[in-house]
Motif scaffolding. Structure first.
Motif: not given
Length: 99
Positions: A26-34, A36-42
């Motif tokens: 799962m990725v959780h985000y509300k903008d481009r930066a989030e 990128k961070d969420s995919v990197a964590r995954a």
């Protein structure tokens, strides 16, 4: 403060030259930066020993598609899972807005 709603999506990670992985993080985000961070964590669950993971978003960030680079090597692509039961319009509405 951003007015975007937070979006949660399951993604498919497909390593370059291989079949898609069976796990669907799962990725959780509300903008481009989030995103990128969420995919990197995954991606850290796939490549835990590598120090440098970077993510490139292709197209508009709300579409949740792109490439994952591990130690500057193009390692995988990612894309959201869209349920088969979702209305056709939802397949292209990746911004978290209700159809």
């Amino acid at each position: 403060m951003s007015s975007q709603a937070r979006v949660s999506r399951q993604i498919i990670i497909q390593p370059t030259g291989e079949k898609p992985r069976k796990d669907r993080p799962m990725v959780h985000y509300k903008d481009r930066a989030e995103l990128k961070d969420s995919v990197a964590r995954a991606a850290r669950t796939v490549w835990p020993g590598n120090a440098r993971i970077s993510v490139e978003i292709t197209g508009h960030w709300s579409a949740c598609t792109g490439r994952i680079f591990v130690n500057n090597r193009d390692a995988a692509s990612f894309a959201p899972i869209v349920p088969r039961t979702a209305p056709e319009t939802e397949a292209f509405d990746f911004g978290g807005q209700a159809s």
